[in-house]
Scaffold this motif. Structure first.
Motif, PDB file in Angstrom:
ATOM      1  N   LEU A 269      -3.327  28.435 -30.459  1.00 36.54           N
ATOM      2  CA  LEU A 269      -3.726  27.118 -30.954  1.00 36.54           C
ATOM      3  C   LEU A 269      -3.504  27.005 -32.457  1.00 36.54           C
ATOM      4  N   GLY A 270      -3.539  28.141 -33.140  1.00 32.61           N
ATOM      5  CA  GLY A 270      -3.316  28.145 -34.580  1.00 32.61           C
ATOM      6  C   GLY A 270      -1.936  27.658 -34.977  1.00 32.61           C
ATOM      7  N   LEU A 271      -0.980  27.707 -34.043  1.00 36.28           N
ATOM      8  CA  LEU A 271       0.361  27.208 -34.324  1.00 36.28           C
ATOM      9  C   LEU A 271       0.434  25.689 -34.195  1.00 36.28           C
ATOM     10  N   ILE A 272      -0.539  25.112 -33.489  1.00 40.50           N
ATOM     11  CA  ILE A 272      -0.556  23.667 -33.263  1.00 40.50           C
ATOM     12  C   ILE A 272      -1.426  22.956 -34.290  1.00 40.50           C
ATOM     13  N   GLU A 273      -2.517  23.596 -34.698  1.00 37.07           N
ATOM     14  CA  GLU A 273      -3.467  22.952 -35.601  1.00 37.07           C
ATOM     15  C   GLU A 273      -2.844  22.405 -36.890  1.00 37.07           C
ATOM     16  N   PRO A 274      -1.893  23.117 -37.543  1.00 34.24           N
ATOM     17  CA  PRO A 274      -1.333  22.577 -38.794  1.00 34.24           C
ATOM     18  C   PRO A 274      -0.609  21.244 -38.619  1.00 34.24           C
ATOM     19  N   HIS A 275      -0.223  20.914 -37.399  1.00 30.20           N
ATOM     20  CA  HIS A 275       0.531  19.692 -37.155  1.00 30.20           C
ATOM     21  C   HIS A 275      -0.362  18.543 -36.679  1.00 30.20           C
ATOM     22  N   LEU A 276      -1.677  18.794 -36.587  1.00 27.84           N
ATOM     23  CA  LEU A 276      -2.603  17.737 -36.196  1.00 27.84           C
ATOM     24  C   LEU A 276      -2.923  16.864 -37.405  1.00 27.84           C
ATOM     25  N   THR A 277      -2.715  15.579 -37.260  1.00 31.64           N
ATOM     26  CA  THR A 277      -3.076  14.610 -38.293  1.00 31.64           C
ATOM     27  C   THR A 277      -3.856  13.483 -37.629  1.00 31.64           C
ATOM     28  N   ALA A 278      -4.481  12.657 -38.443  1.00 28.27           N
ATOM     29  CA  ALA A 278      -5.253  11.534 -37.895  1.00 28.27           C
ATOM     30  C   ALA A 278      -4.356  10.606 -37.088  1.00 28.27           C
ATOM     31  N   ARG A 279      -3.164  10.330 -37.597  1.00 27.35           N
ATOM     32  CA  ARG A 279      -2.262   9.414 -36.885  1.00 27.35           C
ATOM     33  C   ARG A 279      -1.749  10.026 -35.591  1.00 27.35           C
ATOM     34  N   VAL A 280      -1.492  11.335 -35.591  1.00 29.38           N
ATOM     35  CA  VAL A 280      -1.046  12.006 -34.367  1.00 29.38           C
ATOM     36  C   VAL A 280      -2.148  11.941 -33.315  1.00 29.38           C
ATOM     37  N   ILE A 281      -3.377  12.259 -33.703  1.00 24.68           N
ATOM     38  CA  ILE A 281      -4.496  12.224 -32.761  1.00 24.68           C
ATOM     39  C   ILE A 281      -4.715  10.809 -32.243  1.00 24.68           C
ATOM     40  N   ASN A 282      -4.642   9.816 -33.140  1.00 19.29           N
ATOM     41  CA  ASN A 282      -4.811   8.426 -32.725  1.00 19.29           C
ATOM     42  C   ASN A 282      -3.719   8.018 -31.732  1.00 19.29           C
ATOM     43  N   LEU A 283      -2.490   8.467 -31.976  1.00 17.41           N
ATOM     44  CA  LEU A 283      -1.379   8.149 -31.084  1.00 17.41           C
ATOM     45  C   LEU A 283      -1.592   8.780 -29.717  1.00 17.41           C
ATOM     46  N   TRP A 284      -1.950  10.050 -29.704  1.00 15.00           N
ATOM     47  CA  TRP A 284      -2.149  10.747 -28.425  1.00 15.00           C
ATOM     48  C   TRP A 284      -3.276  10.110 -27.616  1.00 15.00           C
ATOM     49  N   THR A 285      -4.417   9.893 -28.252  1.00 20.11           N
ATOM     50  CA  THR A 285      -5.572   9.382 -27.501  1.00 20.11           C
ATOM     51  C   THR A 285      -5.361   7.950 -27.025  1.00 20.11           C
ATOM     52  N   SER A 286      -4.480   7.203 -27.678  1.00 22.74           N
ATOM     53  CA  SER A 286      -4.215   5.823 -27.261  1.00 22.74           C
ATOM     54  C   SER A 286      -3.191   5.749 -26.134  1.00 22.74           C
ATOM     55  N   ARG A 287      -2.542   6.858 -25.811  1.00 21.86           N
ATOM     56  CA  ARG A 287      -1.492   6.848 -24.787  1.00 21.86           C
ATOM     57  C   ARG A 287      -1.862   7.663 -23.545  1.00 21.86           C
ATOM     58  N   LEU A 288      -3.121   7.955 -23.397  1.00 25.56           N
ATOM     59  CA  LEU A 288      -3.552   8.687 -22.207  1.00 25.56           C
ATOM     60  C   LEU A 288      -3.462   7.785 -20.980  1.00 25.56           C
ATOM     61  N   LYS A 289      -3.215   8.401 -19.819  1.00 25.95           N
ATOM     62  CA  LYS A 289      -3.107   7.655 -18.570  1.00 25.95           C
ATOM     63  C   LYS A 289      -4.051   8.242 -17.534  1.00 25.95           C
ATOM     64  N   ARG A 290      -4.478   7.397 -16.605  1.00 26.66           N
ATOM     65  CA  ARG A 290      -5.392   7.843 -15.558  1.00 26.66           C
ATOM     66  C   ARG A 290      -4.699   8.845 -14.643  1.00 26.66           C
ATOM     67  N   SER A 291      -5.356   9.971 -14.420  1.00 25.97           N
ATOM     68  CA  SER A 291      -4.823  11.022 -13.550  1.00 25.97           C
ATOM     69  C   SER A 291      -5.971  11.638 -12.765  1.00 25.97           C
ATOM     70  N   ARG A 292      -5.705  11.961 -11.526  1.00 26.98           N
ATOM     71  CA  ARG A 292      -6.704  12.651 -10.715  1.00 26.98           C
ATOM     72  C   ARG A 292      -6.399  14.136 -10.771  1.00 26.98           C
ATOM     73  N   MET A 293      -7.382  14.912 -11.195  1.00 21.43           N
ATOM     74  CA  MET A 293      -7.114  16.335 -11.391  1.00 21.43           C
ATOM     75  C   MET A 293      -8.392  17.142 -11.321  1.00 21.43           C
ATOM     76  N   ASP A 294      -8.223  18.450 -11.145  1.00 22.98           N
ATOM     77  CA  ASP A 294      -9.334  19.391 -11.221  1.00 22.98           C
ATOM     78  C   ASP A 294      -9.585  19.724 -12.697  1.00 22.98           C
ATOM     79  N   VAL A 295     -10.836  19.619 -13.121  1.00 22.08           N
ATOM     80  CA  VAL A 295     -11.198  19.923 -14.486  1.00 22.08           C
ATOM     81  C   VAL A 295     -12.119  21.138 -14.492  1.00 22.08           C
ATOM     82  N   PHE A 296     -11.678  22.203 -15.175  1.00 21.69           N
ATOM     83  CA  PHE A 296     -12.490  23.402 -15.335  1.00 21.69           C
ATOM     84  C   PHE A 296     -12.798  23.563 -16.822  1.00 21.69           C
ATOM     85  N   LEU A 297     -14.086  23.711 -17.146  1.00 20.71           N
ATOM     86  CA  LEU A 297     -14.497  23.914 -18.524  1.00 20.71           C
ATOM     87  C   LEU A 297     -15.518  25.045 -18.606  1.00 20.71           C
TER      88      LEU A 297
END
Length: 296
Positions: free
Chosen positions: A267-295
């Motif tokens: 994850l440390g390779l991805i974190e440097p590329h996270l910006t507010a605009r990137v996060i805003n773009l990703w979260t605004s383009r999510l689509k409904r999916s049926r899936m198994d969620v494990f946390l």
């Protein structure tokens, strides 16, 4: 399983009007950028260990200091936050957002407070006292900071009783490292709600979780089969990441999970590329999916 899970909670207040909406969007991006910078700064000295931070709580303390700061200190605070409460539009927007927090709905409890412990005898500008006395449930408390053993910090009484049923305190000596301190700020934030779709306790079981460097641990996992908002994206250097949204009851807030699709990618390779605009773009383009969620 992915190597690591990183979670950030963002405050999204509601205001009316086109201009206000643009201002709110700009503030949301600035606050998200501040959260990311704060996270990276803290993470740099943690050597991969887990930790929890509240960017909103830190930002609140810096906003309060802005009311009394001038010169180089004022410029540093503005640079750190990316905005200033001396801008009346920003002040009004934030005040509305903080006031909205106290209006709980759908079983949601979301509160923010800041206590200022001031050395007894320290002169304070009446204007400074007046400005912050109504800012996000803030309050003053005289204290003898030169004798930390004689004073105990008490969290906001109503806030702490709601979250713990009591009013826990911490000796000032745990927070004050110099005998010349004249002001100590302690911010508290609480958030309580239930998932829009809850996890079943009957579906929890030990499952393998892959940590950084390929370490695999058996940890308790909760599970649900549900329709969720999900998306797969690529960062600036083409790492593939999955983004999952888990909303709370009433859609008043959501938990967003960002994790690498390839378990061999740190994850440390991805974190440097996270910006507010990137996060805003990703979260605004999510689509409904049926899936198994494990946390965990």
């Amino acid at each position: 399983m992915p190597p690591l899970l990183q979670v950030i909670l963002f405050l999204s207040p509601c205001v009316a009007g086109t201009r206000a909406s643009h201002l709110l969007e700009g503030l949301r991006l600035l606050k998200t950028e501040f959260a990311l910078r704060l996270y990276r700064s803290v993470a740099a000295g943690r050597n991969g260990t887990n930790f929890v931070i509240s960017p909103t709580g830190v930002a609140l303390s810096l906003e309060i200091l802005q009311f009394g700061a001038q010169g180089n200190t004022g410029r540093q605070l503005t640079s750190a936050l990316g905005y200033t409460v001396h801008d009346l539009r920003v002040r009004d927007c934030l005040y509305t957002a903080y006031a909205t927090l106290r209006n709980s709905s759908h079983g949601t409890v979301m509160e923010l407070a800041c206590n200022l412990f001031v050395q007894e005898g320290t002169p304070l500008s009446p204007c400074f006292v007046e400005q912050i006395s109504w800012w996000a449930n803030s309050s003053f408390q005289p204290a003898d900071l030169r004798d930390p053993n004689s004073t105990t910090i008490q969290a906001n009484e109503g806030l702490s009783r709601q979250t713990t049923g009591e009013n826990p305190g911490a000796p000032l000596r745990e927070l004050v490292s110099t005998m010349s301190a004249q002001l100590v700020l302690v911010s508290t934030m609480t958030f309580q709600n239930t998932w829009q779709r809850g996890f079943s306790s009957m579906d929890s079981q030990p499952l393998p979780f892959t940590c950084v460097h390929g370490l695999v641990l058996q940890v308790p996992m909760m599970h649900q089969m549900a329709e969720v908002n999900y998306g797969v994206f690529r960062d600036a250097v083409e790492h593939e990441v999955g983004v999952l949204e888990l909303p709370f009851l009433g859609n008043v807030a959501s938990l967003f999970l960002v994790l690498p699709r390839d378990k061999n990618i740190d994850l440390g390779l991805i974190e440097p590329h996270l910006t507010a605009r990137v996060i805003n773009l990703w979260t605004s383009r999510l689509k409904r999916s049926r899936m198994d969620v494990f946390l965990p």
